[in-house]
Design an enzyme around this catalytic site. Structure first.
Site, mmCIF file in Angstrom:
data_model
loop_
_atom_site.group_PDB
_atom_site.id
_atom_site.type_symbol
_atom_site.label_atom_id
_atom_site.label_comp_id
_atom_site.label_asym_id
_atom_site.label_seq_id
_atom_site.Cartn_x
_atom_site.Cartn_y
_atom_site.Cartn_z
ATOM 1 C CB CYS A 81 -13.118 3.315 4.309
ATOM 2 S SG CYS A 81 -13.714 3.912 6.086
ATOM 3 C CG HIS A 140 -10.991 6.658 2.043
ATOM 4 N ND1 HIS A 140 -11.708 6.541 1.598
ATOM 5 C CD2 HIS A 140 -10.917 6.334 3.242
ATOM 6 C CE1 HIS A 140 -12.739 6.331 2.705
ATOM 7 N NE2 HIS A 140 -12.226 6.686 3.253
ATOM 8 C CD GLU A 178 -11.077 6.509 -2.003
ATOM 9 O OE1 GLU A 178 -11.843 7.043 -1.108
ATOM 10 O OE2 GLU A 178 -10.401 5.275 -2.234
#
Length: 567
Positions: A408, A535, A537
């Site tokens: 990001c 993102h 994750e």
């Protein structure tokens, strides 16, 4: 929250509350209870109640409440929902996170519409009824990809029993417990058993007071989950049983463990599932717990000896919960490579030239740490603090050919750095940091709002199309033509500069469906230099690590090429 049709059978609930102090690990405890029940063949869903007045977690600083976890539907929620998704391998919705703000907003909207027919709107019954309706409605939504409602819903009540803001929820849960009956409601109270003084005596009084407070509010715990540094003694359990009216067999001890994956095993070993299944009358449905794969995962991590140093260059490094999902994704990737993660936290501002003048020791230490790491990761964030330091870290990774992953903001940092260093656009910047920049290589998104912050970003799961099948990203995602990852950002790469950035060596290998939003970049000729606007994750799981985090660790340890050749 619209009321759904009642399920054919009664939903059963496990409520997890906390006492004495905050930060005891209720979220991990609730997740672990879910894992154990799931291993018994039961379908599990979960709800997190946050008593704060914010509508959601989206506008809170990570320093306030840890990271903001993003769901597929764009919900910005408490980080504990990330624990639920990772532990239970489920996909939750924004409605699985209940806040005081959401409840009051829904009640006030009904009041404005005249739904209460002139009645005086009060906490009891209107707020408490809204809470009960919301819980029962959300619990009926399947989250595991299967049809039909789950067997049990694990509810975590945030905060500490006795907090004034949680009182309406306690009352609503008391009413829910009473109306459902004991065979459909199980209360687990998480408390602290501290050791005071050199004698090392385990003190039960804090837990006694906490349970007394809970009972005064109309709720009686069926199980106690006692947090402690060391295993609690049998005499301590007997004392707790005597004063808290909980059978000794229902007093669980969650002591400090080598890693969090041991917590479900601790609960299983103490027969927590037996007590819960008996309480909820699940004997005919439940099977003996099968946690073989979970045991293997926990023990594998314990036996790892080699580690890899990862430089995490961010803004919120003073509180590791600010990047909880990133840390978990690194853990998943490292374990897949038979390594332990050694995350080196670097405050981005310590890398800056100003730091060399004001705090020279911190500056020198930060650069030593960066140079001693095997790879560099720049995670997301908002605001201009630390940006010059992040740009220096990205430049170091590019010039020294160190594996780099920018997430990001980290991707936007790469674009700014290359625009300045290679294209010679000295004042190139993001409109977020310099609205007057002559070279806005990162621009404000057209659908964003400049006046409202909550839920005004590009949020949730969006599809990214991979343009180049030969790029590293495509190979890591097993040559899938597209990937669905979660977003949370207001700014993006300015499409007017894509051509120039391409001449500087940036290859934008992933775009959205329109082709105008740059989602993934790679640097030509670099062993691993990847930036993503999304993102990754948030969707990483134990045993199924995020592809891009796995690529970072493989590159850091010299294994990437051989891994890609096998795909």
């Amino acid at each position: 929250m619209e009321r759904r049709r009642a399920p054919d059978r009664q939903m059963k609930y496990v409520l997890v509350t906390g006492g004495v102090v905050s930060g005891l690990g209720k979220g991990v405890t609730a997740s672990s209870i879910g894992v154990v029940l799931k291993s018994c063949g039961l379908r599990v869903t979960s709800i997190k109640i946050d008593p704060y007045l914010n509508t959601d977690a989206g506008t809170m600083s990570p320093f306030e409440h840890g990271e903001v976890f993003v769901l597929d539907d764009g919900g910005e929620v408490d980080l504990d929902l990330g624990n639920y998704e990772r532990f239970l391998d489920v996909t939750l919705t924004r409605d699985n996170n209940i806040t005081t703000g959401k409840i009051y907003q829904s009640v006030l909207e009904k009041e404005r519409r005249g739904d209460y027919l002139g009645k005086t709107v009060q906490v009891v019954p209107h707020i408490t009824d809204a809470i009960k309706d919301w819980i029962e409605s959300v619990a009926s939504i399947p989250v595991d990809g299967k049809e039909g409602v789950a067997d049990v819903c694990v509810i975590e009540l945030g905060g500490t029993v006795g907090d004034i803001e949680s009182m309406p929820f306690i009352e609503a849960l008391r009413q829910l417990s009473f109306s459902l009956g004991k065979e459909n409601f199980c209360l687990i109270h998480v408390s602290l058993v501290p050791v005071i003084g050199v004698v090392g005596e385990q003190k039960t009084k804090p837990t006694q007071h906490s349970v007394r407070e809970l009972r005064a509010l109309g709720l009686t715990p069926d199980l106690l989950a006692c947090r402690s540094a060391q295993p609690i003694q049998e005499s301590t359990k007997v004392k707790l049983s005597q004063f808290c009216h909980v059978p000794v067999s229902n007093i669980l001890n969650i002591h400090d463990a080598p890693n969090l994956w041991h917590i479900p095993l601790l609960l299983r070993n103490q027969n927590a599932h037996v007590a819960i299944i008996k309480q909820l009358n699940f004997a005919n449905m439940a099977t003996p717990p099968d946690l073989n794969s979970w045991t293997e995962m926990a023990e594998t991590y314990d036996n790892l000896t080699n580690s890899v140093k990862i430089a995490m260059v961010g803004k919120y490094t003073g509180l590791t919960d600010s990047y909880l999902s990133v840390v978990k994704a690194l853990l998943h990737a490292c374990v897949a490579c038979s390594l332990k993660p050694s995350v080196e936290w670097i405050a981005a501002s310590d890398l800056e030239d100003e730091s060399a003048r004001v705090t020279p020791e911190a500056h020198e230490m930060a650069w030593q740490t960066l140079k001693g790491s095997s790879c560099i990761l720049v995670p997301g964030g908002f605001g201009d603090r630390g940006v010059p330091g992040m740009i220096l870290a990205a430049k170091y990774a590019r010039e020294k050919r160190i594996p780099y992953l920018g997430i990001c903001l980290g991707m936007q940092i790469s674009v700014i750095e290359i625009s300045r260093s290679i294209l010679g656009l000295e004042r190139a910047n993001s409109e977020e940091f310099d609205p007057q920049t002559p070279h806005p290589v990162v621009m404000f998104m057209p659908e964003g709002s400049r006046t409202h912050m909550g839920s005004t970003m590009r949020l949730g799961s969006r599809r990214t199309f991979i343009k180049n099948p030969d790029c590293i990203t495509s190979k890591l995602y097993k040559h899938s033509p597209y990937v669905d990852e979660r977003h949370r950002h207001r700014y993006e790469v300015n499409p007017n500069y894509v051509g120039k950035l391409g001449s500087a060596g940036i290859d934008f290998v992933g775009n959205d469906e329109s082709g105008t939003r740059m989602e993934v970049l790679e640097l030509q000729g670099h062993p691993y230099y990847v930036g993503v606007q999304f993102h990754p994750e948030f969707k990483s799981r134990p045993g199924n690590p995020s592809a891009l985090f796995l690529g970072l660790i493989l590159a850091a340890t010299g294994q990437l090429e051989s891994y890609l050749d096998k795909l």
